[in-house]
Design a protein around this motif. Structure first.
Motif, PDB file in Angstrom:
ATOM      1  N   ALA A 306       0.846  -1.191   0.000  1.00 47.41           N
ATOM      2  CA  ALA A 306       0.000   0.000   0.000  1.00 47.41           C
ATOM      3  C   ALA A 306       0.882   1.241   0.000  1.00 47.41           C
ATOM      4  CB  ALA A 306      -0.896  -0.011   1.228  1.00 47.41           C
ATOM      5  N   VAL A 307       0.764   2.056  -1.030  1.00 48.07           N
ATOM      6  CA  VAL A 307       1.546   3.293  -1.096  1.00 48.07           C
ATOM      7  C   VAL A 307       0.664   4.441  -0.583  1.00 48.07           C
ATOM      8  CG1 VAL A 307       2.810   4.866  -2.611  1.00 48.07           C
ATOM      9  CG2 VAL A 307       2.718   2.411  -3.150  1.00 48.07           C
ATOM     10  N   PRO A 308       1.127   5.130   0.501  1.00 44.50           N
ATOM     11  CA  PRO A 308       0.303   6.194   1.076  1.00 44.50           C
ATOM     12  C   PRO A 308       0.102   7.353   0.100  1.00 44.50           C
ATOM     13  CG  PRO A 308       2.245   5.746   2.441  1.00 44.50           C
ATOM     14  CD  PRO A 308       2.401   4.955   1.197  1.00 44.50           C
ATOM     15  N   GLY A 313       3.744  10.752   3.624  1.00 49.69           N
ATOM     16  CA  GLY A 313       3.716   9.308   3.844  1.00 49.69           C
ATOM     17  C   GLY A 313       2.510   8.855   4.650  1.00 49.69           C
ATOM     18  N   ASP A 314       1.458   9.674   4.668  1.00 52.40           N
ATOM     19  CA  ASP A 314       0.274   9.332   5.446  1.00 52.40           C
ATOM     20  C   ASP A 314      -0.682   8.506   4.583  1.00 52.40           C
ATOM     21  OD1 ASP A 314      -2.032   9.204   6.909  1.00 52.40           O
ATOM     22  OD2 ASP A 314      -1.920  11.259   7.635  1.00 52.40           O
ATOM     23  N   GLY A 315      -0.880   7.242   4.961  1.00 54.77           N
ATOM     24  CA  GLY A 315      -1.788   6.367   4.210  1.00 54.77           C
ATOM     25  C   GLY A 315      -3.036   6.090   5.018  1.00 54.77           C
ATOM     26  N   SER A 316      -3.366   7.007   5.936  1.00 50.92           N
ATOM     27  CA  SER A 316      -4.497   6.798   6.830  1.00 50.92           C
ATOM     28  C   SER A 316      -5.811   6.879   6.069  1.00 50.92           C
ATOM     29  CB  SER A 316      -4.483   7.858   7.925  1.00 50.92           C
ATOM     30  OG  SER A 316      -4.758   9.112   7.328  1.00 50.92           O
ATOM     31  N   GLU A 317      -6.908   6.607   6.798  1.00 52.52           N
ATOM     32  CA  GLU A 317      -8.247   6.691   6.208  1.00 52.52           C
ATOM     33  C   GLU A 317      -8.435   8.027   5.497  1.00 52.52           C
ATOM     34  OE1 GLU A 317      -7.882   5.182   9.236  1.00 52.52           O
ATOM     35  OE2 GLU A 317      -8.439   3.244   8.379  1.00 52.52           O
ATOM     36  N   SER A 331       6.277   8.568  -5.297  1.00 48.59           N
ATOM     37  CA  SER A 331       6.369   9.056  -3.921  1.00 48.59           C
ATOM     38  C   SER A 331       7.816   9.000  -3.439  1.00 48.59           C
ATOM     39  CB  SER A 331       5.430   8.275  -3.002  1.00 48.59           C
ATOM     40  OG  SER A 331       5.888   6.967  -2.839  1.00 48.59           O
ATOM     41  N   ARG A 332       8.602   8.019  -3.941  1.00 47.35           N
ATOM     42  CA  ARG A 332      10.025   7.954  -3.556  1.00 47.35           C
ATOM     43  C   ARG A 332      10.800   9.139  -4.128  1.00 47.35           C
ATOM     44  NH1 ARG A 332      11.861   2.497  -4.923  1.00 47.35           N
ATOM     45  NH2 ARG A 332      10.893   1.234  -3.367  1.00 47.35           N
ATOM     46  N   SER A 333      10.501   9.465  -5.382  1.00 49.67           N
ATOM     47  CA  SER A 333      11.295  10.528  -6.005  1.00 49.67           C
ATOM     48  C   SER A 333      10.963  11.889  -5.420  1.00 49.67           C
ATOM     49  CB  SER A 333      11.058  10.543  -7.523  1.00 49.67           C
ATOM     50  OG  SER A 333       9.726  10.850  -7.797  1.00 49.67           O
TER      51      SER A 333
END
Ligand SMILES: Nc1ncnc2c1ncn2[C@@H]1O[C@H](COP(=O)(O)OP(=O)(O)OP(=O)(O)O)[C@@H](O)[C@H]1O
Ligand SMILES: [Mg+2]
Length: 335
Positions: A306-308, A313-317, A331-333
C-alpha cells in the motif's frame, strides 16, 4: 475502531486453489461511517464480509485478525461467536426472496429474531415488529405482517429485510449488494432509508457502521464516506469517496470508472481489457499487470504494498493509499 481487519489472508486447502482467496486485506469501518467495498465479480468482497462473521469456506485457513470493537472474531469461543452473529453484526443480502421462507408470513420473519435473540414475549415481539415495519416506510404494517413474501414487491421485501437486520440493534451492518437487484428508483429509496437510519442512530448516540458492498463504483462513490477497491483478493486502493471518484490513483480504479457510463459525459464507456484472474491462476508481481495499460517490466516482480497518498507518507483513512508500483516510484522521487 468498530471494525478493524488487519492483514487478513484466507487460503483454501492445498490443491484447491493456486492463490489465496484474500491476501493481506486490511479494512476499517468506524462508528457512524458508511464504507464502500467495490470490485469485479470474484474479487473477494463477499468473502471479506463473511469473514467478519467468521463464516469461512470449508477447510479454509485464515491468518491476520478481524476485530470488532477490539475483540478478535477469529478467536471467539462458540458462545461469544453466536452472540456476535446474532446481536453485534447484521448482514443484508442481494436477494430478499432467497433470505425468506416463502411459505411463512412476513410477521414471523421479524418476530423470530425478536423472541429468540432478544427474548421478547410473543405479544411484545408483534408490537415491535409492526413498529419496525413502519420505521422502514411500509404502510399498514399489521396487514403486511399477515402477508407472505410473494405478495410484496422486491423493494418492499428489501425494506422488510432491513427492518429485520436492524431489529436486534446491531453495531455493524454488512450490506452485500443489498440494492443491486432493485430498479433505480427503488434503489434510491432504499439507500435514502439506510442513510436516514444511520443518521437517526448517530443522533441517538449509538452510531452504527456500514460496510456497503457493490460492484458499482459510481454508486459507492456517491453513497459512501470512504471506499475500498478490491482486485483478485487484495485491496488495491482506499480513498475518501470524493477523492476516489475525482482522482482515482490505481489503474484498476481508473479502469472501473472509465467503463461506467455517466450522464453528460460524451466519451464512450471503455471496458477494461481481459478478465480478472480466477483462484486457479497463480499470481506473482502485480495482480493487475496483464490488464494494465501502464505496466512496466518491473511490475512483474513487484510485491504489492500500500503506497500512502498523503503528503508526508500518510496512508491513513483520511488520505488513503493505492497499491501500484508506479505510485511508489513517484512518492520515492518526491521524498
Ligand atoms: N466457499 C467457497 N469455496 C471455494 N471458493 C469460493 C468459495 N466462496 C467463494 N469462492 C471463490 O472465491 C473468490 C472470491 O469470491 P467472492 O464471493 O468473495 O467474490 P465477490 O467479490 O463477492 O464476487 P461477486 O461480485 O460475484 O459477488 C471467487 O473466485 C469465488 O469463486
Ligand atoms: Mg459477492
Amino acid at each position: 475502531m468498530l471494525l478493524d481487519i488487519e492483514d487478513l489472508t484466507i487460503e483454501l486447502p492445498a490443491g484447491a486453489a493456486a492463490r489465496p482467496m484474500l491476501a493481506e486485506v486490511s479494512l476499517r469501518v468506524g462508528r457512524g461511517e458508511v464504507v464502500g467495498l467495490v470490485g469485479e465479480s470474484g474479487s473477494g468482497k463477499s468473502t471479506t464480509a463473511r469473514a467478519v462473521l467468521r463464516m469461512l469456506p470449508e477447510g479454509a485457513r485464515a491468518s491476520g485478525s478481524v476485530r470488532v470493537d477490539g475483540e478478535d472474531v477469529l478467536a471467539m469461543d462458540p458462545a461469544r461467536l453466536r452472540r456476535h452473529r446474532s446481536r453485534t453484526v447484521s448482514m443484508i443480502f442481494q436477494d430478499p426472496r432467497s433470505a425468506m421462507n416463502p411459505v411463512r408470513r412476513i410477521g414471523d420473519f421479524l418476530t423470530d429474531p425478536l423472541t429468540r435473540v432478544l427474548g421478547l414475549s410473543r405479544r411484545d415481539a408483534v408490537v415491535k415488529a409492526a413498529e419496525l415495519l413502519a420505521s422502514v416506510g411500509l404502510s399498514d404494517p399489521e396487514r403486511r405482517m399477515r402477508q407472505r413474501p410473494h405478495e410484496l414487491s422486491g423493494g418492499m421485501l428489501q425494506r422488510v429485510v432491513i427492518a429485520a437486520a436492524l431489529s436486534t440493534d446491531p453495531d455493524l451492518l454488512l450490506a452485500d449488494e443489498a440494492t443491486s437487484a432493485l430498479d433505480a428508483t427503488t434503489q434510491a429509496e432504499v439507500l435514502a432509508l439506510l442513510r436516514s437510519i444511520q443518521e437517526e442512530r448517530r443522533r441517538a448516540g449509538s452510531g452504527i457502521g456500514t460496510l456497503f458492498i457493490t460492484h458499482d463504483l459510481p454508486l459507492a462513490a456517491a453513497y459512501c464516506d470512504r471506499v475500498y477497491v478490491m482486485y483478485a483478493g487484495r485491496v488495491v486502493e482506499q480513498q475518501p469517496a470524493r477523492g476516489l471518484f475525482a482522482d482515482p490513483k490505481h489503474p484498476y480504479t481508473r479502469g472501473l470508472l472509465e467503463c461506467s457510463p455517466s450522464l453528460g459525459d460524451d466519451r464512450e464507456p471503455r471496458p477494461i481489457p481481459g478478465r480478472p484472474p480466477s483462484l486457479s491462476d497463480a499470481l506473482t508481481g502485480c495482480p493487475f499487470l496483464p490488464r494494465c495499460a501502464r505496466a512496466e517490466a518491473e511490475c512483474e516482480t513487484w510485491a504489492p504494498v500500500a503506497v500512502p497518498l498523503g503528503g508526508d507518507g500518510d496512508g491513513s483513512e483520511r488520505y488513503g493509499f493505492a497499491a501500484c508500483r508506479r505510485l511508489e516510484l513517484v512518492s520515492r522521487s518526491s521524498a
